[in-house]
Design a protein around this motif. Structure first.
Motif, mmCIF file in Angstrom:
data_model
loop_
_atom_site.group_PDB
_atom_site.id
_atom_site.type_symbol
_atom_site.label_atom_id
_atom_site.label_comp_id
_atom_site.label_asym_id
_atom_site.label_seq_id
_atom_site.Cartn_x
_atom_site.Cartn_y
_atom_site.Cartn_z
ATOM 1 N N ARG A 184 -17.674 -28.322 35.633
ATOM 2 C CA ARG A 184 -16.272 -28.697 35.402
ATOM 3 C C ARG A 184 -16.192 -29.878 34.434
ATOM 4 O O ARG A 184 -15.324 -29.930 33.565
ATOM 5 N N ARG A 185 -17.123 -30.812 34.576
ATOM 6 C CA ARG A 185 -17.149 -31.982 33.691
ATOM 7 C C ARG A 185 -17.351 -31.559 32.243
ATOM 8 O O ARG A 185 -16.635 -32.008 31.341
ATOM 9 N N SER A 186 -18.341 -30.693 32.015
ATOM 10 C CA SER A 186 -18.628 -30.228 30.661
ATOM 11 C C SER A 186 -17.474 -29.430 30.087
ATOM 12 O O SER A 186 -17.120 -29.580 28.905
ATOM 13 N N ALA A 187 -16.873 -28.572 30.919
ATOM 14 C CA ALA A 187 -15.748 -27.759 30.452
ATOM 15 C C ALA A 187 -14.557 -28.646 30.094
ATOM 16 O O ALA A 187 -13.840 -28.381 29.118
ATOM 17 N N LEU A 188 -14.344 -29.695 30.881
ATOM 18 C CA LEU A 188 -13.241 -30.623 30.613
ATOM 19 C C LEU A 188 -13.445 -31.322 29.275
ATOM 20 O O LEU A 188 -12.493 -31.459 28.477
ATOM 21 N N ILE A 189 -14.671 -31.757 28.998
ATOM 22 C CA ILE A 189 -14.967 -32.422 27.725
ATOM 23 C C ILE A 189 -14.695 -31.481 26.562
ATOM 24 O O ILE A 189 -14.036 -31.850 25.574
ATOM 25 N N THR A 190 -15.186 -30.258 26.669
ATOM 26 C CA THR A 190 -14.971 -29.283 25.596
ATOM 27 C C THR A 190 -13.489 -29.031 25.374
ATOM 28 O O THR A 190 -13.012 -29.019 24.232
ATOM 29 N N ALA A 191 -12.745 -28.827 26.453
ATOM 30 C CA ALA A 191 -11.313 -28.541 26.335
ATOM 31 C C ALA A 191 -10.566 -29.701 25.692
ATOM 32 O O ALA A 191 -9.660 -29.501 24.872
ATOM 33 N N ALA A 192 -10.959 -30.932 26.034
ATOM 34 C CA ALA A 192 -10.249 -32.105 25.505
ATOM 35 C C ALA A 192 -10.530 -32.327 24.030
ATOM 36 O O ALA A 192 -9.614 -32.569 23.233
ATOM 37 N N VAL A 193 -11.806 -32.247 23.622
ATOM 38 C CA VAL A 193 -12.140 -32.575 22.232
ATOM 39 C C VAL A 193 -11.817 -31.445 21.263
ATOM 40 O O VAL A 193 -11.760 -31.666 20.048
ATOM 41 N N THR A 194 -11.584 -30.233 21.779
ATOM 42 C CA THR A 194 -11.261 -29.113 20.893
ATOM 43 C C THR A 194 -9.780 -28.769 20.901
ATOM 44 O O THR A 194 -9.369 -27.815 20.247
ATOM 45 N N GLY A 195 -8.977 -29.542 21.643
ATOM 46 C CA GLY A 195 -7.537 -29.347 21.576
ATOM 47 C C GLY A 195 -6.956 -28.372 22.560
ATOM 48 O O GLY A 195 -5.785 -27.997 22.452
ATOM 49 N N GLU A 196 -7.717 -27.925 23.545
ATOM 50 C CA GLU A 196 -7.186 -26.976 24.520
ATOM 51 C C GLU A 196 -6.238 -27.636 25.506
ATOM 52 O O GLU A 196 -5.419 -26.957 26.119
ATOM 53 N N ILE A 197 -6.388 -28.941 25.700
ATOM 54 C CA ILE A 197 -5.509 -29.667 26.617
ATOM 55 C C ILE A 197 -4.424 -30.361 25.802
ATOM 56 O O ILE A 197 -4.735 -31.156 24.907
ATOM 57 N N PRO A 198 -3.144 -30.081 26.061
ATOM 58 C CA PRO A 198 -2.067 -30.750 25.315
ATOM 59 C C PRO A 198 -2.148 -32.266 25.453
ATOM 60 O O PRO A 198 -2.480 -32.785 26.518
ATOM 61 N N VAL A 199 -1.871 -32.952 24.362
ATOM 62 C CA VAL A 199 -1.955 -34.407 24.349
ATOM 63 C C VAL A 199 -1.077 -35.023 25.432
ATOM 64 O O VAL A 199 -1.446 -36.006 26.087
ATOM 65 N N GLU A 200 0.098 -34.417 25.653
ATOM 66 C CA GLU A 200 1.040 -34.963 26.638
ATOM 67 C C GLU A 200 0.423 -35.030 28.039
ATOM 68 O O GLU A 200 0.757 -35.911 28.840
ATOM 69 N N GLU A 201 -0.467 -34.094 28.345
ATOM 70 C CA GLU A 201 -1.083 -34.047 29.657
ATOM 71 C C GLU A 201 -2.172 -35.085 29.817
ATOM 72 O O GLU A 201 -2.640 -35.326 30.935
#
Length: 437
Positions: free
Chosen positions: A417-434
């Protein structure tokens, strides 16, 4: 364009981060090529073994294990400064990255990157720990035994580069979220250690006190062992076994290893919970015959006698065909008066492990010789009680193993989950607002 950057660009549009344009690493964080003379004994020296894989956390205690392939003995080291980001080019699949908060020197197997003013160091650090980036670097690595990647290839890889404000927001978000996950992992690892300690104490009590607390006892004659059941005996290991001996390095060393043939057990194959065959090597029949003194038989107990894994042991059961050991693994072959599994439980208990510690000279665990091993004191119950104790420890061990497996799986899922979270954040999958606090 590589898949990671394509994904980042597409997600950037969805999240409003249209500035996410991939740039080559060598431009956003050029290599710092500054070297000095240094040794791994220096307080500020950073080796690959000092960096925890996938988290970038600093491990304060250096290890004497040189399996990392570090160059610390050459006297040459890279210089890094506070704010630099380091990335391990040796065995890139280990994902060793570090954000420096002070000046120091490090192994030349660590690339020292100097982030440009528009690159937030923590954002770069997390980008280098993304499984997408690590996977691409690993795919470019060369060398079978100790694969490493070169800077020309790594520096040409592209990373998402949103605005500095966005980078800082992402880095702060990942600092918070990974800290929460790391705290959960630490708590579960503590529980895991407690379970291991409880199991070890149970084994030690069973092989030295038995299962009936009401039986009369007598002094064992050994201060640290205390009392034992009155009808049990204390013997030197050499008097209850027919063989104590290890193998030799096959002629030709590692070049003699084959992908099939007769298994050769090495220290990395011997663990307290079993013999791990995923890293087993093989030798041909001629080599096996030339090592006739170290042939393995059913009922043998194998124990590691050198290196960081000294004392790890397990037994041979239902051996299909021939097998052998190298010089780092000792064969202990029990006589009929002691059951193989009882001997194994004794050697892995505090009774065995404490004597291994006492037999080491100085502060290191350099090696265990046959004479010292043969002089180990062990407690020997009647065979019928040995078998009862074995059944009890196997039953409780199965229960403990199930709990340990569940805990280990839970830790593995948190790390995924930690690795997936890092990937999602640095590649733009998580909206900035969140990501805002």
């Amino acid at each position: 364009m590589n898949p990671g950057i394509m994904m980042a660009s597409q997600e950037g549009t969805r999240t409003g981060r249209s500035e996410d344009v991939g740039r080559r690493l060598k431009y956003i964080a050029p290599l710092r090529n500054e070297r000095t003379d240094a040794t791994s004994e220096q307080a500020d020296y950073l080796g690959l073994e000092n960096i925890q894989s996938w988290t970038g956390k600093l491990l304060p205690i250096a290890t004497s294990d040189t399996s990392e392939g570090d160059d610390s003995t050459t006297g040459t080291a890279n210089v890094y400064y506070s704010g630099d980001v380091l990335f391990g080019k040796l065995r890139p699949y280990l994902a060793k990255a570090f954000h420096a908060d002070q000046d120091g020197v490090c192994s030349t197997e660590l690339l020292v990157l100097k982030p440009q003013p528009y690159m937030h160091p923590r954002f770069l650090f997390y980008s280098l720990l993304s499984p997408i980036f690590v996977g691409q670097v690993d795919a470019s690595a060369y060398g079978a035994k100790m694969p490493r990647a070169n800077w020309e290839c790594i520096g040409s890889m592209k990373l998402p580069t949103p605005s500095y404000v966005t980078q800082r927001l992402i880095a702060d978000y990942l600092d918070r979220e990974t800290s929460r996950i790391d705290a959960l992992v630490a708590a579960k690892e503590k529980m895991l250690a407690l379970l291991e300690e409880k199991r070890a104490a149970l084994i030690s009590r069973a092989v030295t006190r038995g299962l009936d607390p009401t039986v009369p006892r007598k002094p064992s004659g050994i201060d640290w062992l205390g009392e034992i059941p009155r009808h049990w005996e204390t013997k030197k290991l050499k008097y209850v076994v027919s063989k104590i001996g290890s193998g030799i390095t096959p002629k030709g060393g590692a070049d003699s290893y084959q992908s099939e043939g007769i298994p050769l057990f090495r220290s990395q194959n011997v663990h307290f919970d079993g013999l791990r065959m995923d890293d087993i090597v093989y030798v041909d029949s001629d080599t096996h015959e030339s090592m006739s003194n170290s042939k393995v038989l059913d009922g043998d107990v194998l124990i590691n006698i050198t290196g960081a894994s000294i004392g790890r042991c397990f037994y041979i059961e239902n051996l299909h065909g021939a097998a052998n050991v190298n010089q780092h693994v000792c064969i202990v072959r029990p006589e009929p008066m002691i059951e193989t599994k009882f001997l194994y439980f004794t050697l892995r208990s505090d009774v065995g492990q404490r004597q291994i510690d006492l037999s080491q000279s100085g502060s290191g665990r350099e090696g265990l010789n046959f004479e010292a091993l043969g002089n180990f004191s062990i407690v020997v119950p009647p065979l019928s009680e040995q078998k009862t104790i074995i059944r009890y420890l196997e039953k409780t061990g199965n229960q403990s193993n199930e709990m340990l497996r569940e805990m280990q799986q839970s830790i593995a899922l948190l790390r995924e989950r930690r690795s997936a979270l890092i990937t999602a954040a640095v590649t733009g999958e998580i909206p900035v607002e969140e990501m805002r606090p």
